[in-house]
Design a protein around this motif. Structure first.
Motif, short mmCIF file in Angstrom:
data_model
loop_
_atom_site.label_atom_id
_atom_site.label_comp_id
_atom_site.label_asym_id
_atom_site.label_seq_id
_atom_site.Cartn_x
_atom_site.Cartn_y
_atom_site.Cartn_z
N LEU A 369 0.83 -1.21 0.00
CA LEU A 369 0.00 0.00 0.00
C LEU A 369 0.86 1.26 0.00
O LEU A 369 0.49 2.28 -0.60
CB LEU A 369 -0.91 0.03 1.24
CG LEU A 369 -2.28 -0.65 1.16
CD1 LEU A 369 -2.98 -0.55 2.50
CD2 LEU A 369 -3.13 -0.04 0.06
N GLY A 370 2.00 1.19 0.68
CA GLY A 370 2.89 2.34 0.76
C GLY A 370 3.98 2.34 -0.29
O GLY A 370 4.95 3.08 -0.16
N ASN A 371 3.82 1.47 -1.32
CA ASN A 371 4.80 1.38 -2.41
C ASN A 371 6.20 0.97 -1.93
O ASN A 371 7.20 1.28 -2.57
CB ASN A 371 4.90 2.70 -3.18
CG ASN A 371 3.63 2.99 -3.97
OD1 ASN A 371 3.05 2.09 -4.59
ND2 ASN A 371 3.18 4.23 -3.92
N GLU A 372 6.26 0.27 -0.80
CA GLU A 372 7.53 -0.27 -0.31
C GLU A 372 7.67 -1.70 -0.84
O GLU A 372 7.48 -2.68 -0.13
CB GLU A 372 7.56 -0.24 1.22
CG GLU A 372 7.41 1.15 1.82
CD GLU A 372 7.28 1.13 3.33
OE1 GLU A 372 8.21 0.63 3.99
OE2 GLU A 372 6.25 1.60 3.84
N GLN A 373 7.99 -1.79 -2.12
CA GLN A 373 7.87 -3.07 -2.82
C GLN A 373 8.87 -4.11 -2.37
O GLN A 373 8.53 -5.30 -2.24
CB GLN A 373 7.98 -2.81 -4.33
CG GLN A 373 6.81 -1.98 -4.85
CD GLN A 373 7.05 -1.41 -6.23
OE1 GLN A 373 8.18 -1.23 -6.66
NE2 GLN A 373 5.97 -1.12 -6.93
N TRP A 396 -1.23 -12.26 -3.11
CA TRP A 396 -0.72 -10.89 -2.95
C TRP A 396 0.68 -10.76 -3.54
O TRP A 396 1.03 -9.71 -4.09
CB TRP A 396 -0.74 -10.49 -1.48
CG TRP A 396 -2.13 -10.21 -0.98
CD1 TRP A 396 -3.22 -9.88 -1.72
CD2 TRP A 396 -2.57 -10.23 0.38
NE1 TRP A 396 -4.32 -9.69 -0.91
CE2 TRP A 396 -3.94 -9.89 0.38
CE3 TRP A 396 -1.95 -10.49 1.59
CZ2 TRP A 396 -4.70 -9.82 1.55
CZ3 TRP A 396 -2.70 -10.42 2.76
CH2 TRP A 396 -4.06 -10.08 2.73
N LYS A 397 1.48 -11.81 -3.41
CA LYS A 397 2.81 -11.79 -4.03
C LYS A 397 2.68 -11.69 -5.55
O LYS A 397 3.44 -10.97 -6.20
CB LYS A 397 3.59 -13.04 -3.63
CG LYS A 397 5.01 -13.09 -4.19
CD LYS A 397 5.73 -14.36 -3.77
CE LYS A 397 7.11 -14.44 -4.40
NZ LYS A 397 7.82 -15.69 -4.03
N ASP A 403 2.96 -5.90 -10.60
CA ASP A 403 3.13 -4.45 -10.57
C ASP A 403 4.55 -4.02 -10.90
O ASP A 403 4.76 -2.97 -11.51
CB ASP A 403 2.76 -3.90 -9.18
CG ASP A 403 1.26 -3.87 -8.95
OD1 ASP A 403 0.52 -4.05 -9.94
OD2 ASP A 403 0.84 -3.70 -7.80
N ILE A 404 5.54 -4.82 -10.49
CA ILE A 404 6.93 -4.42 -10.71
C ILE A 404 7.49 -5.01 -12.01
O ILE A 404 8.70 -4.96 -12.25
CB ILE A 404 7.83 -4.81 -9.51
CG1 ILE A 404 7.83 -6.32 -9.27
CG2 ILE A 404 7.38 -4.07 -8.26
CD1 ILE A 404 8.71 -6.75 -8.09
N GLY A 405 6.59 -5.56 -12.83
CA GLY A 405 6.99 -5.98 -14.16
C GLY A 405 7.59 -7.36 -14.26
O GLY A 405 8.07 -7.75 -15.34
N ALA A 587 5.46 5.18 -15.34
CA ALA A 587 4.33 4.33 -14.97
C ALA A 587 3.71 3.69 -16.21
O ALA A 587 3.32 4.39 -17.15
CB ALA A 587 3.28 5.14 -14.21
N MET A 588 3.68 2.37 -16.21
CA MET A 588 3.10 1.65 -17.34
C MET A 588 1.60 1.43 -17.07
O MET A 588 1.16 1.47 -15.93
CB MET A 588 3.83 0.32 -17.52
CG MET A 588 5.27 0.49 -17.96
SD MET A 588 5.43 1.27 -19.57
CE MET A 588 4.97 -0.10 -20.65
#
Length: 715
Positions: A369-373, A396-397, A403-405, A587-588
């Motif tokens: 949620l906080g973009n701490e990938q 969730w993983k 999201d990170i491609g 951002a894609m």
């Protein structure tokens, strides 16, 4: 062979080894007498025998090189030279390997005997080895049939405990519940979930008394492998859950888990708190915004009854995270607020139960949620390490990896999650979405139609259909499916947002104003009404009111580029260039705002900087294409890159393809990145076709809006 036997005789191997066998026999005879005399464990005999027999290969090897005498070990000379060769490094290495090998085999054998002995003492007769199991919701055996939530909770807790066992695949509770609700028998459920065994049973609570009966069933022939009844106080329910899980593992695996070693350290000592928690879980599993709000209240009540209840803190954090705003959530909370609240609850849980897998799974979700990938991925991996069968952690993983491609890893992770929880509506929705993203719209649509048929009260199938209808340009149908999803979950802001978004595209301004007064939609409504001066004044005010928000300046600049002063738009773009990080800049799937910035820098003659941005966008695009992801937005990005690199013919062909497959964005003809195409008759025709298609969809949508009692006029 004759030479070998002659050498064996010369080296007196048998003369050395036979006395060793006699020594072994003598020791075993003595031990057999001593063991009952001193009341030693029968395993002591086995241990001594295993050690002595493990020494045989070592004894044989040494007897080749040494003569065992009363004076000690005498080296045996070589046959040809009659000289003694030193016991060098190579011989020591072989001796070490033999010792390690014998020791390993001895250890494995003794461990097996230990397990069999422990199981025999425990009354366990293992007749079936299995590596997979499903725990069905226990039957409510109460007279009033009002204890279903306890029966469901019992199955969930046992599933969680079993999931910690390495080598045992455990089907998720959500899938077993769904299939049980359909009335399938245990064997049919097992075959549907592709598991070897099923644990089922019944539960009844009368006052403070708890009665549970369980059966372990072989899915291949429906035979009962094990059954047991428990009559305890309700306060002992956690001990019973642990005992059931422990006995099940011991029945199915070549291992032995001791009493008290498979427990839920996140549980409560308050039965009242546990009952409230189970009611919260019942609401949570409905997976709608409304049910999650109710679940949140119940989890808070459970914590009020027991402030040390780690499991309730985790459930509350999970619920709060799901109530965050966003396309994957059930949005009523701002993401930053949801993250802060969930983090506070998780901190309390992890202090009390540091090895609770579910806590790390939720922690990963909160980090995301906080973009701490990186932190999120680490938390998901920790959860899976502690409980390999935790389907939600895999799901969730998957979302994070996507999201990170890391598309290939993401799809593999989704498959693992589906193998554990094949009936999950959320996972089925994600699978449909993946099919869509990979260009298989027909199969994706069939998938979402099945979701609607199987779960008509769930919004997920309608949301999936709405997205596909939008992709192929059927905006009227998409609008109605978004509305249906919103009806089924009225508090879900994403569904409402998508519904209103289509109303704006089709210029049903009065309908939008009747539904919402959210200022978010004001710029788009002003564009529809052609009040451009008012639009630019409003955006200037927003920039002044939010000077540190680069996205407001980007939005204002974008409107200027489309419909106003391009020099002002370029200035806005230049202002935000240095304020965005890589994740925000590229951002894609649009590679936005990098692609717009590349155009703006071209206009300012900053060619090198523009090309750097374009190159990075091309890299991102190629990564997406290699991952078999097929999105119209990727094709649109390809067309924009072609236009920016003077490949006008390629850009036109891509735009024609986009229109034919459903692209309906009104602003395409105003996009400054296509300014070089403005006089091309083919580009003009594409713009005309998009306007005509939007008008057609508008007419198709009018009667549907009348059914919804919404106005069909625009201002």
């Amino acid at each position: 062979m004759s030479a070998l036997f002659a050498e064996i005789r010369r080296r007196k191997v048998f003369q050395t080894f036979v006395p060793y066998l006699g020594f072994v026999w003598l020791i075993l005879q003595i031990i057999s007498v001593i063991t009952p005399m001193f009341n030693l464990s029968p395993l002591f005999n086995t241990l001594v025998a295993v050690i002595l027999f493990a020494g045989m290969p070592i004894m044989l090897y040494l007897s080749w090189y040494f003569d065992f005498t009363l004076d000690g070990l005498l080296p045996i000379p070589d046959a040809e030279s009659e000289e003694v060769s030193p016991f060098g490094l190579s011989r020591w290495a072989v001796l070490t390997l033999i010792t390690l090998g014998s020791g390993f085999l001895a250890y494995r054998y003794f461990s097996t005997v230990q397990i069999e002995f422990a199981k025999a003492n425990d009354g366990i007769q293992q007749t079936f080895i299995a590596n997979s199991i499903a725990v069905l919701p226990f039957k409510d055996a109460s007279a009033d049939q009002d204890q279903a939530f306890i029966a469901q909770g019992l199955a969930e807790e046992i599933t969680s405990l079993l999931g910690r066992t390495n080598g045992l695949k455990v089907a998720a509770s959500s899938s077993t519940s769904i299939l049980a609700d359909k009335g399938l028998d245990p064997v049919s459920i097992a075959r549907r979930l592709q598991v070897d065994t099923v644990l089922t049973g019944s539960v009844r609570v009368t006052g403070d008394q708890l009665k549970i009966r369980v059966e372990l069933i072989n899915a291949f022939d429906a035979k009962v492998l094990w059954s047991e009844s428990f009559a305890r106080k309700f306060s002992d329910i956690f001990a019973v859950e642990s005992e059931i899980a422990r006995s099940t593992v011991n029945m199915l695996q070549d291992t032995y888990i001791e009493t008290g070693s498979l427990t839920n350290n996140a549980a409560t000592k308050s039965t009242d708190a546990y009952v409230i928690y189970l009611k919260g879980r019942e609401e949570y599993l409905k997976q709608t915004t409304e049910s999650l709000k109710e679940a949140r209240k119940l989890f808070e009540q459970a914590i009020g009854l027991d402030p040390e209840y780690a499991q309730a803190y985790v459930a509350l954090a999970d619920t709060v995270a799901l109530l965050a705003d966003g396309s994957r959530n059930f949005g009523i909370l701002k993401p930053e607020i949801a993250k802060q609240l969930a983090s506070q609850h998780l901190a309390k849980a992890l202090v009390r139960a540091p090895e609770y897998a579910e806590a790390y799974a939720v922690q990963g979700r909160v980090f995301d949620l906080g973009n701490e990938q990186d932190s999120a991925l680490s938390a998901f991996n920790k959860a899976i390490e502690l409980n390999p069968s935790l389907a939600i952690a895999h799901m969730w993983k998957y979302l994070l990896l996507r999201d990170i491609g890391r598309e290939s890893e993401a799809f593999s992770t989704l498959k693992v999650a589906l193998s554990l929880d094949p009936e999950s509506r959320t996972l089925q929705f994600n699978l449909g979405t993946e099919l869509s993203r990979r260009g298989d719209l027909h199969e994706a649509k069939n998938h979402f139609n099945n979701l609607v048929t199987e779960y008509p009260s769930s919004p997920l199938g309608y949301a999936g259909l709405a997205d596909i209808d939008f992709q192929v340009g059927k905006l009227a149908m998409s609008m109605m499916n978004w509305h249906k999803a919103s009806q089924l979950s009225p508090d879900n802001t994403t569904y409402k947002f998508r519904f209103i978004g289509i109303l704006i595209m089709l210029k049903f301004d009065q309908a939008v104003e009747q539904l919402t007064d959210d200022p978010f939609y004001r710029p788009q409504l002003l564009i529809n009404k052609n009040k451009l001066s008012e639009l630019f004044e409003y955006m200037s005010f927003q920039i002044a009111a939010n000077p540190d928000d680069p996205w407001i300046k980007f939005e204002a600049g974008w409107y200027q580029l489309l419909l106003g002063d391009k020099s002002q738009g370029i200035s806005n773009m230049q202002d935000i260039y240095q304020t965005l990080g890589p994740n925000e800049l590229y951002a894609m799937p649009y590679c936005s705002p990098a692609i717009e910035l590349a155009w703006a820098l071209q206009q300012l003659n900053k060619i090198n900087e523009s090309q750097l941005l374009l190159k990075e966008c091309e890299i991102k695009l190629n990564q997406a294409i290699k991952s078999n992801i097929v999105e119209k937005n990727h094709t649109f990005l390809t067309a924009r890159i072609a236009a920016l690199t003077n490949k006008n013919e390629e850009a036109i062909k891509l735009l024609e393809e986009l229109y034919q497959t459903g692209w309906r964005e009104w602003w395409t003809e105003y996009d400054p990145l296509f300014s070089a195409l403005a006089d091309d008759q083919r580009f003009i025709k594409i713009a005309q076709d998009i306007r005509a298609a939007l008008n057609e969809q508008r007419e198709l949508a009018k009667p549907k809006l009348v059914e919804l009692s919404l106005p069909t006029k625009s201002d």
